[in-house]
Design an enzyme around this catalytic site. Structure first.
Site, PDB file in Angstrom:
ATOM      1  N   GLY A  51       0.712  -1.224  -0.461  1.00  0.00           N
ATOM      2  CA  GLY A  51       0.082  -0.127  -0.109  1.00  0.00           C
ATOM      3  C   GLY A  51       1.059   1.221  -0.207  1.00  0.00           C
ATOM      4  CB  CYS A  78       5.183  -4.317  -0.042  1.00  0.00           C
ATOM      5  SG  CYS A  78       6.114  -2.432   0.245  1.00  0.00           S
ATOM      6  CD  GLU A 170       2.561  -7.988  -5.255  1.00  0.00           C
ATOM      7  OE1 GLU A 170       3.169  -8.821  -4.786  1.00  0.00           O
ATOM      8  OE2 GLU A 170       1.584  -7.449  -4.615  1.00  0.00           O
ATOM      9  CB  SER A 222     -22.291  -6.906 -26.141  1.00  0.00           C
ATOM     10  OG  SER A 222     -21.707  -8.021 -25.547  1.00  0.00           O
ATOM     11  N   GLY A 224     -20.477 -10.032 -26.950  1.00  0.00           N
ATOM     12  CA  GLY A 224     -19.145 -10.369 -26.423  1.00  0.00           C
ATOM     13  C   GLY A 224     -19.102 -11.078 -25.493  1.00  0.00           C
ATOM     14  CB  SER A 228     -21.704 -14.647 -24.961  1.00  0.00           C
ATOM     15  OG  SER A 228     -21.660 -13.833 -25.919  1.00  0.00           O
TER      16      SER A 228
END
Ligand code: XMP
Length: 512
Positions: A51, A78, A170, A222, A224, A228
């Protein structure tokens, strides 16, 4: 499950991606609501994200005490490391040399955290990004990895199963980071991988049945991938209680409407209302040249047409949407202040309240690539699930200035040739989005023995991870030459082709 507590890092979502890749379910929650999430989810392990804040600042974010009291293992990254250290009685100070970017961590002792790939006495590349650092460890902790500027690069309390790193496992710049997260999830938290798309499919089918009961569902398609996949999944759950509505605004690419109708009506046998509203849309757009007015007109008409169709179908209390996880993560933002509207995005966000409908959102927990995997699981073809994104306002925002039917036809023809060449060259899957643009500019050319005075076609292709930033795709010149020659020869009305080499920012992906 794994709970990820978000302290506002730019890369918190990547932690979730890595955990899911291991086959384990996880959720991200901001630190403010992490206590409730912890209570509800009952995770077997918790990860603290990085952060931007400083733990030395009064009032800076902390992790809920319940996490420490519960005895579950923690991986703290971190800022997470710093708050953990502070909360357990250690010390953190600012004002040290900040370390950003690549660093080497030297391993002092073995640990289950990196068992199988990092050995004591050796160095490995990791990605650092921080200003403050821990200067005194809490009781029971020891350092098992150091780097030049981070004496506490890895500090652990093996007994309590608390693992803290000053670097970011990550990100891809920590090459072994994925394995490290895998060890935390599987070896340390002891979670068996069970997050597979077939399990998700079965679980969602049950959930949808429970939510919908005997009710009717409407889903706007749409063309897309997201809408779908949502529709096919809901159909599997409640069959013909689902009706799909495809509002054809006349701004789709060549053959696209036929594909959508064919796939849903004929292949999946899902009740589908195909509304040809092109007259309405093109009528309203006639003479409109301003990009924002175009976008708003299309958005407004879409809602009107959809609403009217829903009324005709009658009695539906549920509206299905293909909302994805990145849209629902309530990320911590420290930036504050309203952001500038660059473009008014076309979406149907206002519909459910306006129509007084309840939402069915079966993809709310998924990332884009998981939606694709679910699509495959449901039998959608590779070509379909791998499609490039396509904007809601369609070709309207790829014709700067006024739109006409003729211009749309010209653009469709050029776009189809361009995509055909990209597929033939085996490049389609390497590109985030590729499309042609029809410019409102005419230039002089010579064809055969005659003079031409025709339009310019722009070609765009970009690589991107999330559409937020993008780079132009570095085609080889022979490819561009081939595509340009075919477009000019085969498409009436175009006599010049240019390639767009703008990245985003400062450009955007679409031209309007
Ligand atoms: P820009 O042009 O803003 O686009 O760089 C980023 C990504 O979003 C897509 N896009 C849209 N998608 N409705 C959508 O559903 C919209 O109004 C819209 N405008 C842009 C664009 O294609 C790119 O992938």
């Amino acid at each position: 499950a794994i709970l990820i507590i978000d302290f506002g890092s730019q890369v918190t979502q990547l932690i979730a991606r890595r955990v899911r890749e291991v086959g384990v379910y996880c959720e991200i929650h901001p630190f403010q609501s992490a206590a409730e999430a912890f209570e509800r989810l009952k995770p077997k392990g918790v990860i603290f994200s990085g952060g931007p804040d400083s733990v030395t600042r009064p009032g800076s974010p902390r992790a809920p005490q319940a996490v420490f009291d519960s005895g579950v293992p923690i991986l703290a990254i971190c800022y997470g490391q710093q708050t953990l250290a502070t909360q357990l009685g250690g010390k953190v100070e600012g004002g040290h040399a900040a370390e950003f970017g690549r660093a080497d961590v030297e391993i002092k002792e073995t640990s289950p955290l990196f068992e199988g790939f990092w050995e004591a006495g050796k160095r490995y590349p990791v990605w650092m990004s921080h200003g403050d650092r821990v200067t005194q460890l809490p009781e029971g902790f020891k350092v098992i990895g150091t780097s030049e500027n981070a004496p506490y690069a890895i500090a652990v309390n093996e007994e309590r199963r608390y693992y803290t790193t000053m670097f970011h496992p990550e990100v891809v710049h920590t090459p072994d980071g994925g394995k490290l997260l895998r060890n935390f999830v599987q070896k340390i938290a002891g979670i068996e991988p069970d997050w597979t798309m077939s399990a998700y499919r079965a679980e969602m089918v049950e959930k949808i049945r429970k939510q919908v009961g005997a009710g009717k569902v409407i889903c706007g398609l749409s063309g897309g991938v997201d809408s779908s996949v949502a529709a096919v999944l809901i159909h599997e759950a409640v069959g013909n209680q689902l009706t799909c509505v495809y509002v054809d605004h006349g701004l789709m690419r060549a053959g696209e409407s036929e594909q959508v109708v064919g796939l849903f009506r004929d292949h999946y046998n899902i009740p589908l209302v195909h509304v040809d509203a092109s007259e309405l849309f093109l009528g309203a757009l006639a003479g409109v040249g301003d990009p924002e007015i175009k976008r708003k007109t299309i958005g407004r008409l879409f809602i009107e047409v959809f609403e009217a169709e829903a009324k005709k179908i009658g009695g539906a209390e549920f509206l299905a949407q293909g909302t994805l996880y990145p849209d629902v993560i309530e990320s911590v933002s420290f930036s504050g202040g309203p952001s500038v509207t660059i473009k008014s995005h076309h979406n149907v966000g206002g519909l459910p309240e306006r129509m007084n409908m309840k939402l069915v959102e079966p993809l709310r927990e998924l990332f884009k690539d998981e939606v694709r995997a679910l699509g495959r699981e449901l039998g959608l073809t590779e070509a379909f699930v791998g499609r490039h994104p396509f904007p809601g306002p369609g070709l309207a925002i790829r014709i700067p200035g006024e739109i006409t039917r003729e211009k749309l036809d010209t653009l469709r023809a050029a776009d189809a040739i361009y995509l055909d060449e990209i597929r033939k060259a085996g490049l389609y899957d390497k590109i985030w989005q590729a499309f042609a643009v029809l410019l409102p500019v005419r230039t002089v050319g010579v064809m055969g023995d005659g003079r031409t005075y025709d339009s310019v076609c722009g070609l765009r292709a970009v690589t991107s991870v999330d559409g937020m930033t993008a780079d132009f795709f570095p085609f080889d010149m022979n490819f561009l030459g081939r595509a340009a020659t075919r477009i000019i020869n085969e498409v009436k009305g175009i006599n010049r082709v240019v390639y767009d080499v703008t990245s985003k920012p400062p450009g955007t992906i679409e031209w309007e």
